[in-house]
Design a protein around this motif. Structure first.
Motif, mmCIF file in Angstrom:
data_model
loop_
_atom_site.group_PDB
_atom_site.id
_atom_site.type_symbol
_atom_site.label_atom_id
_atom_site.label_comp_id
_atom_site.label_asym_id
_atom_site.label_seq_id
_atom_site.Cartn_x
_atom_site.Cartn_y
_atom_site.Cartn_z
ATOM 1 N N ASN A 138 -3.465 8.193 3.877
ATOM 2 C CA ASN A 138 -4.242 7.180 3.175
ATOM 3 C C ASN A 138 -3.908 7.177 1.677
ATOM 4 O OD1 ASN A 138 -6.139 5.126 2.942
ATOM 5 N ND2 ASN A 138 -7.771 6.570 2.451
ATOM 6 N N ILE A 139 -3.823 8.347 1.084
ATOM 7 C CA ILE A 139 -3.468 8.445 -0.338
ATOM 8 C C ILE A 139 -2.074 7.881 -0.570
ATOM 9 C CG2 ILE A 139 -2.897 10.087 -2.187
ATOM 10 C CD1 ILE A 139 -5.234 11.830 -1.084
ATOM 11 N N ARG A 140 -1.149 8.215 0.306
ATOM 12 C CA ARG A 140 0.235 7.741 0.162
ATOM 13 C C ARG A 140 0.296 6.213 0.256
ATOM 14 N NH1 ARG A 140 5.390 10.268 1.737
ATOM 15 N NH2 ARG A 140 6.891 8.901 0.765
ATOM 16 N N ILE A 141 -0.444 5.637 1.204
ATOM 17 C CA ILE A 141 -0.481 4.178 1.348
ATOM 18 C C ILE A 141 -1.109 3.541 0.106
ATOM 19 C CG2 ILE A 141 -1.540 2.280 2.636
ATOM 20 C CD1 ILE A 141 -1.118 3.990 5.171
ATOM 21 N N ASN A 142 -2.235 4.093 -0.327
ATOM 22 C CA ASN A 142 -2.907 3.559 -1.520
ATOM 23 C C ASN A 142 -2.017 3.638 -2.748
ATOM 24 O OD1 ASN A 142 -5.244 2.816 -0.209
ATOM 25 N ND2 ASN A 142 -6.313 4.724 -0.678
ATOM 26 N N ASP A 143 -1.314 4.744 -2.906
ATOM 27 C CA ASP A 143 -0.428 4.909 -4.060
ATOM 28 C C ASP A 143 0.729 3.924 -4.033
ATOM 29 O OD1 ASP A 143 -2.011 6.907 -5.063
ATOM 30 O OD2 ASP A 143 -0.667 8.553 -4.508
ATOM 31 N N THR A 144 1.062 3.425 -2.870
ATOM 32 C CA THR A 144 2.160 2.465 -2.745
ATOM 33 C C THR A 144 1.663 1.030 -2.829
ATOM 34 O OG1 THR A 144 3.347 4.020 -1.324
ATOM 35 C CG2 THR A 144 4.066 1.727 -1.268
ATOM 36 N N ILE A 145 0.617 0.712 -2.099
ATOM 37 C CA ILE A 145 0.159 -0.668 -1.957
ATOM 38 C C ILE A 145 -0.643 -1.166 -3.157
ATOM 39 C CG2 ILE A 145 -1.256 -2.229 -0.554
ATOM 40 C CD1 ILE A 145 1.355 -1.342 0.781
ATOM 41 N N ILE A 146 -1.560 -0.358 -3.656
ATOM 42 C CA ILE A 146 -2.451 -0.816 -4.725
ATOM 43 C C ILE A 146 -1.687 -1.246 -5.977
ATOM 44 C CG2 ILE A 146 -4.266 -0.067 -6.320
ATOM 45 C CD1 ILE A 146 -5.554 1.354 -3.895
ATOM 46 N N GLU A 198 0.104 -5.843 -9.335
ATOM 47 C CA GLU A 198 1.168 -6.660 -9.938
ATOM 48 C C GLU A 198 1.077 -8.107 -9.461
ATOM 49 O OE1 GLU A 198 3.471 -5.877 -12.214
ATOM 50 O OE2 GLU A 198 3.207 -3.700 -12.266
ATOM 51 N N LEU A 199 0.839 -8.295 -8.172
ATOM 52 C CA LEU A 199 0.738 -9.644 -7.624
ATOM 53 C C LEU A 199 -0.450 -10.389 -8.225
ATOM 54 C CD1 LEU A 199 1.631 -11.826 -5.627
ATOM 55 C CD2 LEU A 199 0.201 -10.701 -3.903
ATOM 56 N N ILE A 200 -1.592 -9.732 -8.287
ATOM 57 C CA ILE A 200 -2.785 -10.369 -8.855
ATOM 58 C C ILE A 200 -2.573 -10.686 -10.331
ATOM 59 C CG2 ILE A 200 -5.218 -9.981 -9.454
ATOM 60 C CD1 ILE A 200 -5.392 -8.461 -6.730
ATOM 61 N N ALA A 201 -1.959 -9.762 -11.073
ATOM 62 C CA ALA A 201 -1.690 -10.010 -12.493
ATOM 63 C C ALA A 201 -0.763 -11.206 -12.668
ATOM 64 C CB ALA A 201 -1.092 -8.765 -13.142
ATOM 65 N N CYS A 202 0.224 -11.320 -11.810
ATOM 66 C CA CYS A 202 1.145 -12.462 -11.870
ATOM 67 C C CYS A 202 0.402 -13.762 -11.578
ATOM 68 C CB CYS A 202 2.286 -12.265 -10.874
ATOM 69 S SG CYS A 202 3.373 -13.701 -10.713
ATOM 70 N N LEU A 203 -0.406 -13.757 -10.523
ATOM 71 C CA LEU A 203 -1.121 -14.973 -10.127
ATOM 72 C C LEU A 203 -2.200 -15.370 -11.130
ATOM 73 C CD1 LEU A 203 -1.534 -14.363 -6.290
ATOM 74 C CD2 LEU A 203 0.138 -15.837 -7.441
ATOM 75 N N ASP A 204 -2.701 -14.397 -11.904
ATOM 76 C CA ASP A 204 -3.800 -14.685 -12.834
ATOM 77 C C ASP A 204 -3.330 -14.890 -14.275
ATOM 78 O OD1 ASP A 204 -6.473 -15.228 -13.337
ATOM 79 O OD2 ASP A 204 -6.915 -13.160 -13.882
ATOM 80 N N ARG A 205 -2.039 -14.957 -14.491
ATOM 81 C CA ARG A 205 -1.530 -15.198 -15.843
ATOM 82 C C ARG A 205 -2.204 -16.439 -16.418
ATOM 83 N NH1 ARG A 205 4.861 -15.312 -17.377
ATOM 84 N NH2 ARG A 205 4.645 -15.971 -19.535
ATOM 85 N N ASN A 206 -2.666 -16.342 -17.627
ATOM 86 C CA ASN A 206 -3.341 -17.448 -18.329
ATOM 87 C C ASN A 206 -4.585 -17.951 -17.604
ATOM 88 O OD1 ASN A 206 -1.289 -17.462 -20.319
ATOM 89 N ND2 ASN A 206 -0.029 -18.798 -19.067
ATOM 90 N N GLY A 207 -5.242 -17.088 -16.853
ATOM 91 C CA GLY A 207 -6.443 -17.506 -16.117
ATOM 92 C C GLY A 207 -6.135 -18.401 -14.933
ATOM 93 N N ARG A 252 3.435 1.240 -12.198
ATOM 94 C CA ARG A 252 2.461 1.269 -13.290
ATOM 95 C C ARG A 252 1.054 1.437 -12.745
ATOM 96 N NH1 ARG A 252 3.991 -3.992 -16.758
ATOM 97 N NH2 ARG A 252 3.945 -4.953 -14.720
ATOM 98 N N ARG A 253 0.263 2.240 -13.423
ATOM 99 C CA ARG A 253 -1.132 2.452 -13.030
ATOM 100 C C ARG A 253 -2.022 1.361 -13.619
ATOM 101 N NH1 ARG A 253 -0.840 4.588 -8.749
ATOM 102 N NH2 ARG A 253 -2.759 5.759 -8.710
ATOM 103 N N ARG A 254 -1.628 0.805 -14.734
ATOM 104 C CA ARG A 254 -2.350 -0.310 -15.357
ATOM 105 C C ARG A 254 -1.381 -1.470 -15.505
ATOM 106 N NH1 ARG A 254 -6.908 0.795 -19.320
ATOM 107 N NH2 ARG A 254 -7.976 2.472 -18.267
ATOM 108 N N VAL A 255 -1.815 -2.600 -15.022
ATOM 109 C CA VAL A 255 -0.952 -3.770 -15.035
ATOM 110 C C VAL A 255 -1.577 -4.823 -15.950
ATOM 111 C CG1 VAL A 255 0.142 -5.562 -13.647
ATOM 112 C CG2 VAL A 255 -0.244 -3.291 -12.668
#
Length: 168
Positions: A29-37, A42-51, A96-99
């Motif tokens: 579970n930790i390994r999956i979380n460390d990979t997927i999250i 990154e995907l959410i940050a890309c989709l939310d650029r400029n709101g 990255r831990r913070r995106v």
């Protein structure tokens, strides 16, 4: 580098990691979380650029045609391009831990879009302006040529499909 299919076996063989995690299930579970999250971040940050995520839902402020356009663009792998290498921190060589969620505002000002994926439209339009300049000869109509080129792009086809009847 291990083969991508060997990650579960590698986790099982790492006794120290299992001991630290408590159980094999927790270690996986930790390994999956460390990979997927980090990838989802990154995907959410890309989709939310400029709101931009605010335009995904049709409501009193977002017309249905713009919401539908948002969804159509977000599904297109040729328009939304994410590379795993871009998710890696140059300092730690790990995801990255913070995106950061980007904003195209100037001087620290927040820029909020009113049209889905406007930065992608800007980038494609900028490329098409340069291409149009190479095509158009003196006396020809620059914007007619530009419009024709834009309408032939995957993005132009989507914009026309969702907005043509709205703005005729």
């Amino acid at each position: 580098d291990t083969d991508q299919t060997d990650w579960l076996q590698d986790t099982a063989h790492c006794v120290e990691f299992i001991l630290l995690s408590g159980t094999f299930r927790k270690a996986v579970n930790i390994r999956i979380n460390d990979t997927i999250i980090p990838l989802l971040a990154e995907l959410i940050a890309c989709l939310d650029r400029n709101g931009n995520l605010e335009l995904a839902l049709h409501n009193n402020y977002v017309p249905e045609c713009l919401s539908n356009l948002w969804h159509d663009i977000s599904k297109d792998e040729t328009l939304i391009v994410l590379h795993y290498q871009d998710t890696i921190s140059p300092n730690t060589l790990q995801p990255r831990r913070r995106v950061p969620v980007l904003s195209d505002g100037v001087g620290g000002q927040y820029f909020k879009v009113h049209f889905p994926f406007s930065w992608i439209i800007y980038k494609i339009s900028d490329q098409l302006v340069a291409e149009t300049r190479n095509i158009v000869k003196d006396g020809e109509c620059f914007w007619t040529c530009f419009e024709s080129l834009f309408q032939k792009t995957p993005l132009g086809e989507k914009v026309l499909r969702h907005l043509a009847d709205k703005y005729e």
